[in-house]
Design a protein around this motif. Structure first.
Motif, PDB file in Angstrom:
ATOM      1  N   ALA A 153     -18.948   3.720  -1.791  1.00 38.79           N
ATOM      2  CA  ALA A 153     -18.423   2.711  -0.866  1.00 38.79           C
ATOM      3  C   ALA A 153     -19.495   2.369   0.165  1.00 38.79           C
ATOM      4  O   ALA A 153     -20.228   3.257   0.624  1.00 38.79           O
ATOM      5  N   GLN A 182       0.831  -1.220   0.000  1.00 39.92           N
ATOM      6  CA  GLN A 182       0.000   0.000   0.000  1.00 39.92           C
ATOM      7  C   GLN A 182       0.860   1.263   0.000  1.00 39.92           C
ATOM      8  O   GLN A 182       0.536   2.253  -0.643  1.00 39.92           O
ATOM      9  N   LYS A 191      -9.474  -1.447  -7.155  1.00 43.78           N
ATOM     10  CA  LYS A 191      -9.028  -0.127  -7.616  1.00 43.78           C
ATOM     11  C   LYS A 191      -7.865  -0.308  -8.591  1.00 43.78           C
ATOM     12  O   LYS A 191      -6.956  -1.095  -8.354  1.00 43.78           O
ATOM     13  N   LEU A 211     -17.981  -6.270  -5.573  1.00 40.33           N
ATOM     14  CA  LEU A 211     -16.553  -6.352  -5.255  1.00 40.33           C
ATOM     15  C   LEU A 211     -15.768  -5.792  -6.442  1.00 40.33           C
ATOM     16  O   LEU A 211     -15.908  -6.274  -7.571  1.00 40.33           O
ATOM     17  N   GLY A 258     -11.706  -7.111   7.854  1.00 37.52           N
ATOM     18  CA  GLY A 258     -11.059  -7.087   6.533  1.00 37.52           C
ATOM     19  C   GLY A 258     -11.177  -8.402   5.779  1.00 37.52           C
ATOM     20  O   GLY A 258     -10.540  -8.578   4.744  1.00 37.52           O
ATOM     21  N   ARG A 293      -6.266  -3.625  -4.267  1.00 35.86           N
ATOM     22  CA  ARG A 293      -6.985  -2.712  -3.376  1.00 35.86           C
ATOM     23  C   ARG A 293      -8.462  -2.994  -3.590  1.00 35.86           C
ATOM     24  O   ARG A 293      -9.084  -2.464  -4.519  1.00 35.86           O
ATOM     25  N   LEU A 294      -8.962  -3.860  -2.757  1.00 32.93           N
ATOM     26  CA  LEU A 294     -10.326  -4.358  -2.941  1.00 32.93           C
ATOM     27  C   LEU A 294     -11.323  -3.483  -2.196  1.00 32.93           C
ATOM     28  O   LEU A 294     -11.072  -3.110  -1.051  1.00 32.93           O
ATOM     29  N   GLU A 295     -12.424  -3.155  -2.846  1.00 30.95           N
ATOM     30  CA  GLU A 295     -13.464  -2.360  -2.192  1.00 30.95           C
ATOM     31  C   GLU A 295     -14.830  -2.944  -2.520  1.00 30.95           C
ATOM     32  O   GLU A 295     -14.971  -3.731  -3.453  1.00 30.95           O
ATOM     33  N   VAL A 296     -15.832  -2.524  -1.737  1.00 27.67           N
ATOM     34  CA  VAL A 296     -17.206  -2.926  -2.019  1.00 27.67           C
ATOM     35  C   VAL A 296     -18.002  -1.656  -2.303  1.00 27.67           C
ATOM     36  O   VAL A 296     -18.032  -0.742  -1.472  1.00 27.67           O
ATOM     37  N   LEU A 297     -18.603  -1.594  -3.475  1.00 31.74           N
ATOM     38  CA  LEU A 297     -19.372  -0.407  -3.865  1.00 31.74           C
ATOM     39  C   LEU A 297     -20.828  -0.785  -4.094  1.00 31.74           C
ATOM     40  O   LEU A 297     -21.133  -1.911  -4.518  1.00 31.74           O
ATOM     41  N   TYR A 354     -12.054   1.581 -11.411  1.00 27.52           N
ATOM     42  CA  TYR A 354     -12.036   0.261 -10.774  1.00 27.52           C
ATOM     43  C   TYR A 354     -12.208  -0.848 -11.811  1.00 27.52           C
ATOM     44  O   TYR A 354     -12.849  -0.644 -12.844  1.00 27.52           O
ATOM     45  N   ALA A 411     -18.622  -1.560   6.241  1.00 28.86           N
ATOM     46  CA  ALA A 411     -18.120  -2.930   6.450  1.00 28.86           C
ATOM     47  C   ALA A 411     -19.297  -3.858   6.732  1.00 28.86           C
ATOM     48  O   ALA A 411     -20.237  -3.492   7.429  1.00 28.86           O
TER      49      ALA A 411
END
Ligand code: COA
Ligand code: AMP
Length: 642
Positions: free
Chosen positions: A439, A13, A451, A448, A493, A429-433, A480, A442
């Motif tokens: 975003a 990171q 980035k 899923l 996480g 760099r995983l995100e949930v939108l 993304y 949690a």
């Protein structure tokens, strides 16, 4: 041991380019990269620009140069044919060089595409590496696909040559490949210059010499007799190593393009950090080279890392029994086994008490890795109990080439949460939108996404289709990569992967497009419209299930029609589609705007709670669907909830 995961992820990171520049030292470069990442190149940037290397050199030659030529590189174990073979690195090099020489003598050169349509035999792996050696781009097509799927891939890649074998061996059945290949060549509008065919003892194929067929075995012997040396061709790190076609949302498969340098670096890192392997140990991936798992962890990953890999031509059960895997693990002292959860469901079904497991000495086995589909907690816990080693679920896709999320054994395993493939791997760099691209908190379900940029080793684009790649993967969530998986990341996480957001289903660890199957069903002259959904299956995870509405004037017997449609899908897509159920219905449930309510049908079929969609055109149709499903033994336990 305290896990080094967090510290490693933080290092990535803090400076992703520095992180991967350090890891790039794991492989041999003919020319060092000028920069780790070039954002201006390719669709979203490219890794290791300016660098030159060769995948075959890193998999084979450099180990020989390091004095390990007499160590075992490849083990071939074929319970279906009763054959076993062992190849040292030196011997593997001789085989690969001979095939490379055959390709060169037929005019194949750097950048040409070569289709491989082969069973799980050593020559399949040698052919992949021979292509890599001369800088040709291989594209492996899984043996369970039908002629038209092969033809599509020949056309899309404009293959210069095809390498195939006379047959594949399925338990109790010989699969003649040559007639399928001939059919594919006849169908394709692009004609390869040459088709190399390896004759297997079980079935000899009639070669069409006038059409450019060539006996591969004879050609290899000829080149061996000549002793032709074929040095590794230096290729740019950004050059494609292979194209692997995978199901998209239509019948047109997507040609995932993998680069060379980034892929080698990423795989080399995973072999140590994720799989915890040390050079010289045996790593066994029980999959097929037709899938991405086979590319990365039967062929390139273990060989780059100097491990022994196993080519297993058999199944988890029935070749000859549910002890097949344990026999192999014991016989070759396998340190890590990697397969799909469905294989374990098959073993558990036949050997629920693990009796076969106890008749073998599995003391060398350190871990079991599972991927390819959701690992259901029950199967996972059973495997943990029976094997007494860590069972590690990890999540990845053909597009990514290696795990997006996993539990890195080599860095020190983190505590397991059943149902979760654990944590994002460095690089992602995983995100949930949510659907609007915001975003979510949690623990909240959403899309899923990764980035950009994707890490080294992930796809660089679709073959000759940059715009399609942008449209399919990058445009919905700007900045993304859309995985098309829905899931969540919890407070700790940990990632949970729940379902696909498109029409892809996972059947026996094989990725299938229901849209592609619908296209085939619709080809039947008596079908007016159709829908294909994936329904839950205790062994295969999901199996496809078709619903067809017949044209008004059709009076033919529904059972005969169903059989014809099933055969059509087998002929057009292949046996791998596992398409065995078709239900003739009066009407399909739709929204007022005409969209078929596949999601609701699926919930009913699986006996899950479902809601009457507010936009439904005629609610009575769902009752009709429920009735037909219950007549076929599906669903019907859950009425609509308010
Ligand atoms: N060539 C030709 N046909 C093939 C084939 C190949 N390489 N692989 C599979 N098929 C055929 C099978 O014979 C079967 O044909 P059938 O309909 O005549 O019985 C059909 O395709 C469906 O195959 P599959 O879904 O694999 O079912 P199966 O009953 O043969 O085996 C399992 C079930 C669970 C044992 C098997 O799928 C398995 O071992 N899966 C592991 C999954 C895996 O390796 N996934 C890769 C990602 S890790
Ligand atoms: P494939 O491209 O054939 O590898 O299939 C990729 C898809 O399989 C993913 O998008 C997921 O839907 C599913 N998948 C793979 N591994 C896992 C896993 N460990 N858990 C849940 N789903 C998975």
């Amino acid at each position: 041991m305290e896990s080094r995961y967090h510290q490693t992820y933080q290092a990535f990171q803090a400076d992703a380019e520095q992180f991967w520049a350090n890891e790039a030292r794991r492989i041999d470069w003919f020319k060092e990269p000028e920069q780790a990442f070039a954002p201006e190149l390719g669709v979203y940037g490219q890794w290791f620009q300016g660098g030159e290397t060769n995948a075959c050199h890193n998999a084979i030659d450099r180990h020989i140069a390091a004095g390990r030529g007499a160590e075992t590189a490849i083990l071939y174990d074929s319970p279906v044919s009763g054959r076993k073979q062992r190849f040292t690195y030196d011997e593997a090099l001789a085989e690969i060089t001979a095939i490379a020489a055959v390709l060169l003598s037929h005019g194949v050169s750097k950048g040409d595409r070569i289709i491989l349509y082969m069973p799980m035999i050593p020559q399949a792996v040698f052919s992949m590496l021979a292509c890599a050696r001369i800088g040709a781009v291989h594209s492996v097509v899984f043996g369970g696909f039908a002629a038209s799927e092969l033809a599509t891939r020949i056309d899309d890649s404009r293959a210069k040559a095809v390498i195939s074998a006379s047959c594949g061996l399925e338990p109790g059945r010989i699969v003649p490949y040559k007639p399928l290949l001939d059919q594919a060549i006849d169908m394709a509008s692009h004609k390869p210059d040459v088709c190399f065919v390896l004759q297997r003892d079980e079935l000899h194929a009639a070669l069409r010499y006038s059409h450019g067929d060539c006996d591969l075995g004879q050609a290899i012997e000829h080149e061996k007799a000549l002793g032709t040396a074929v040095p590794c061709t230096a290729v740019a790190a950004t050059n494609p190593l292979y194209i692997l076609y995978t199901s998209g949302t239509t019948g047109q498969p997507k040609g995932v393009v993998r680069d060379t340098g980034g892929y080698l670096v990423a795989l080399a890192w995973t072999m140590e950090a994720h799989y915890g392997m040390r050079p010289g140990e045996v790593f066994w991936t029980a999959s097929d080279i037709g899938w991405v798992v086979g590319h990365s962890y039967i062929v390139y990953g273990p060989l780059i890392a100097g491990n022994t890999t196993i080519i297993y031509e058999g199944k988890p059960v029935g070749t000859p029994d549910a002890g097949a895997f344990w026999r192999v693990v014991e016989e070759y002292d396998v340190k890590a086994l990697f397969t799909a959860p469905t294989a374990f469901r098959a073993i558990r079904r036949e050997d629920p008490e693990g009796e076969f497991i106890r008749t073998h000495n599995l003391s060398g086995l350190r871990a079991l890795f599972l991927a390819g589909e959701r690992a259901d907690p029950e199967t996972l816990k059973w495997a943990e109990r029976q094997l007494g080693v860590p069972v590690i679920d990890h999540w990845w896709q053909t597009e990514t080439g290696w795990a997006i999320a996993g539990n890195p054994l080599g860095l020190g395993a983190l505590p397991v949460k059943h149902g979760s493939p654990s944590v994002p791997m460095p690089g992602y760099r995983l995100e949930v939108l949510d659907d609007a691209g915001h975003a979510v908190a949690a623990g909240t379900l959403g899309n899923l996404v990764v980035k950009l940029p994707l890490p080294p080793g992930c796809l660089v684009s679709f073959w000759n289709a940059d715009q399609r790649f942008r449209d399919a993967c990058l445009s919905e969530f700007p900045g993304y990569y859309k995985t098309a998986d829905a899931g969540l990341i919890d407070e700790d996480g940990y990632v949970f992967v729940m379902a696909r957001t498109d029409d892809i289903i996972n059947c026996a660890g094989h990725r299938l497009s229901t849209g592609a199957m619908e296209e085939v069903c619709a080809m039947h002259p008596d079908v007016a419209e159709c829908a294909v959904i994936g329904v839950a299956d205790a062994l295969k995870g999901q199996v496809p299930c078709g619903f067809v509405v017949l044209k008004r004037n059709v009076t033919r017997d529904a059972q005969i029609l169903s059989r014809e449609i099933i055969q059509l899908v087998r002929d057009e897509i292949g046996p791998v589609a596992a398409f065995k159920t078709v239900m003739v219905v009066e009407r399909l449930p739709k929204t007022r705007s005409g969209k078929i309510l596949r999601g609701t049908m699926q919930k009913i079929a699986d006996g899950l709670p479902w809601k009457m969609p507010a936009t439904i055109d005629d609610p009575a149709i769902l009752d009709e669907i429920s009735l037909v499903l219950s007549q076929h033994g599906h669903g019907n336990t859950c009425p609509a909830v308010a």
